[in-house]
Design an enzyme around this catalytic site. Structure first.
Site, PDB file in Angstrom:
ATOM      1  N   THR A 146       0.863  -1.188   0.000  1.00 59.01           N
ATOM      2  CA  THR A 146       0.000   0.000   0.000  1.00 59.01           C
ATOM      3  C   THR A 146       0.899   1.237   0.000  1.00 59.01           C
ATOM      4  OG1 THR A 146      -0.222  -0.229   2.409  1.00 59.01           O
ATOM      5  CG2 THR A 146      -2.017  -1.096   1.045  1.00 59.01           C
ATOM      6  N   LYS A 169       4.005  -7.178   4.037  1.00 60.78           N
ATOM      7  CA  LYS A 169       3.808  -5.770   3.740  1.00 60.78           C
ATOM      8  C   LYS A 169       3.555  -5.057   5.056  1.00 60.78           C
ATOM      9  CE  LYS A 169       0.578  -3.454   3.404  1.00 60.78           C
ATOM     10  NZ  LYS A 169      -0.008  -2.414   4.337  1.00 60.78           N
ATOM     11  N   THR A 180      -0.735  -1.280   8.510  1.00 60.17           N
ATOM     12  CA  THR A 180      -1.275  -2.675   8.591  1.00 60.17           C
ATOM     13  C   THR A 180      -0.155  -3.616   8.190  1.00 60.17           C
ATOM     14  OG1 THR A 180      -3.448  -1.968   7.949  1.00 60.17           O
ATOM     15  CG2 THR A 180      -2.930  -4.250   7.507  1.00 60.17           C
ATOM     16  N   GLU A 263       6.202   4.750   7.148  1.00 61.13           N
ATOM     17  CA  GLU A 263       5.722   5.845   6.299  1.00 61.13           C
ATOM     18  C   GLU A 263       6.530   7.120   6.532  1.00 61.13           C
ATOM     19  OE1 GLU A 263       1.104   4.419   5.748  1.00 61.13           O
ATOM     20  OE2 GLU A 263       1.603   5.792   7.367  1.00 61.13           O
ATOM     21  N   ASN A 390      -0.304  10.492   5.903  1.00 63.26           N
ATOM     22  CA  ASN A 390      -1.503  10.078   6.622  1.00 63.26           C
ATOM     23  C   ASN A 390      -2.591  11.141   6.623  1.00 63.26           C
ATOM     24  OD1 ASN A 390      -1.152   7.287   7.934  1.00 63.26           O
ATOM     25  ND2 ASN A 390       0.840   8.268   8.164  1.00 63.26           N
ATOM     26  N   THR A 395      -7.707  10.938   0.592  1.00 64.49           N
ATOM     27  CA  THR A 395      -8.076  12.007  -0.338  1.00 64.49           C
ATOM     28  C   THR A 395      -7.109  12.115  -1.511  1.00 64.49           C
ATOM     29  OG1 THR A 395      -6.847  13.591   1.038  1.00 64.49           O
ATOM     30  CG2 THR A 395      -9.214  13.371   1.440  1.00 64.49           C
TER      31      THR A 395
END
Length: 395
Positions: A146, A169, A180, A263, A390, A395
């Site tokens: 992702t 992942k 996740t 991230e 995040n 969006t």
């Protein structure tokens, strides 16, 4: 034991493939045999987790796994559960399998109905591509990504010839409590489900449960471990420790890759805690350090603010005495002692410390001097990009 190439397809009896034509991806792994699983402890549970957990606990074996990225199929009610069942049924029908032996996994946005038509449209291509080459393992690993920036796979071969491989992942929303986080692991050892289950729980506890990216536990966390039994080698009692060590090795490699790929991350943080009176104390301190936003921010800023580390250790809830603490930072093969037996070290080399903080992997060494237990946790720095990723996720 040695590291080998090929990911899950290094394991005899495993075939895999995956595609990701857009935001959504699909991966299928075909491997039949006894199986075990560890799942999220979040009380809000995604439909695929509920389905797969029920099947593992009832059947104790798997024939295939289908996983999708781009949609978590979480908080989707009865419809979501039916969608997960349909995914399993589609794979079973096409491969001639019992649908009760097909596990389902999903990762992505929570609270949106899964587009099953996407699965129906692209599943034939995935099934047609099933193979046992290293490229097939990588294709499956890429399909479940992702916000991941790097593919995550690992494999080892034990001295007895048994192989263990896994793909995973995970880059955000990671603090597994079995981040996740999905992992599909395979071995060709001839072992029953109860042996797989015991080894899996030990390995997960030492590795994935010691990873913290942002402190959030996902609704979809899942680790599955299946044996094809194709090596014909049945690890004897003397070899079971080697088998568990091999699984820990694979999972440690993947856990570090997850933490490093957090991230927006620019640095891997490894907290090594030694000298604890109890193992749980060592775990608490290590995880608290890598979870601390202040520690993570300092590492991002290349700021050797060691006070944040000892403060985190102090509020962790573990048994410790500040008069006993010894702390050092290391990286790039260099190490600087900052605190020795509760006193600020006079031997600190500030120029060397600055050089260490510029590395992309920072090791925090904390000796509690209370006992013999130790633990290691992994995390990453907290960056501007983490907030951006995040803030813009849906969006």
């Amino acid at each position: 034991m040695k590291q080998i190439e090929g990911g899950i397809c290094a394991v005899r009896g495993v075939s895999a493939y995956g595609i990701k034509p857009g935001k959504m991806g699909i991966a299928v792994i075909r491997a039949e045999g006894p199986a075990a699983g560890v799942f999220t402890r979040n009380k809000v549970v995604a439909a695929p987790v509920t389905l797969s957990r029920e099947r593992i606990e009832t059947e104790h074996r798997l024939s295939a796994v289908i996983a999708n990225s781009g949609n978590a199929n979480a908080f989707t009610g009865d419809d979501g559960f039916l969608d997960a069942m349909e995914m399993a049924s589609m794979v079973a029908e096409n491969l001639g399998l019992d649908p009760d032996n097909v596990a389902v996994a999903s990762t992505g946005v929570i609270g949106r109905r899964l587009d099953v038509s996407f699965i129906k449209e692209h599943l034939p291509e995935v099934l047609e591509g099933l193979g046992s080459s290293p490229e097939c393992s990588r294709a499956a690993a890429k399909a479940i990504m992702t916000t991941d920036r790097a593919l995550k796979e690992s494999a080892v071969e034990l001295d007895c010839g048994v192989r263990i491989g896994a793909i995973a992942k995970g880059s955000g929303m990671i603090e597994p409590n079995m981040g996740t986080m999905l992992c599909f692991a395979y071995t060709d050892a001839k072992v029953p489900a109860d042996v797989l289950d015991a080894a899996l729980k030990i390995a997960v506890d030492k590795t994935f449960n010691m990873v913290v990216v942002d402190g959030d536990t996902s609704t979809n966390d899942m680790v599955l471990f299946t044996s094809t039994c194709k090596s014909g080698v049945k690890p004897c009692l003397d070899c079971l420790d080697d088998f568990e060590e091999g699984l820990v090795c694979v999972f440690t490699d993947l856990a570090k890759k997850m933490a490093k790929d957090g991230e927006g991350a620019t640095k891997l943080i490894e907290a090594r805690v030694t000298g604890a009176k109890k193992y749980e104390d060592a775990r608490l301190v290590a995880k608290t350090i890598v979870r601390s936003p202040l520690v993570k921010s300092a590492i991002f800023g290349k700021d050797p603010n060691w006070g944040r580390v000892v403060a985190a250790a102090g509020y962790s809830g573990a048994e410790l005495e500040q008069e006993r603490l010894t702390l050092s930072f290391s990286g790039g093969g260099e190490e600087v002692e900052l605190v020795k037996a509760g006193e600020i070290s006079t031997a600190s080399d500030l120029s060397l410390l600055k050089k260490i903080m510029a590395n992309d992997e920072i090791i925090i060494n904390l000796d509690l001097a209370m006992g013999e237990e130790s633990a290691t946790a992994w995390g990453c720095d907290l960056t501007y990009d983490y907030v951006r990723i995040n803030a813009e996720y849906t969006t």
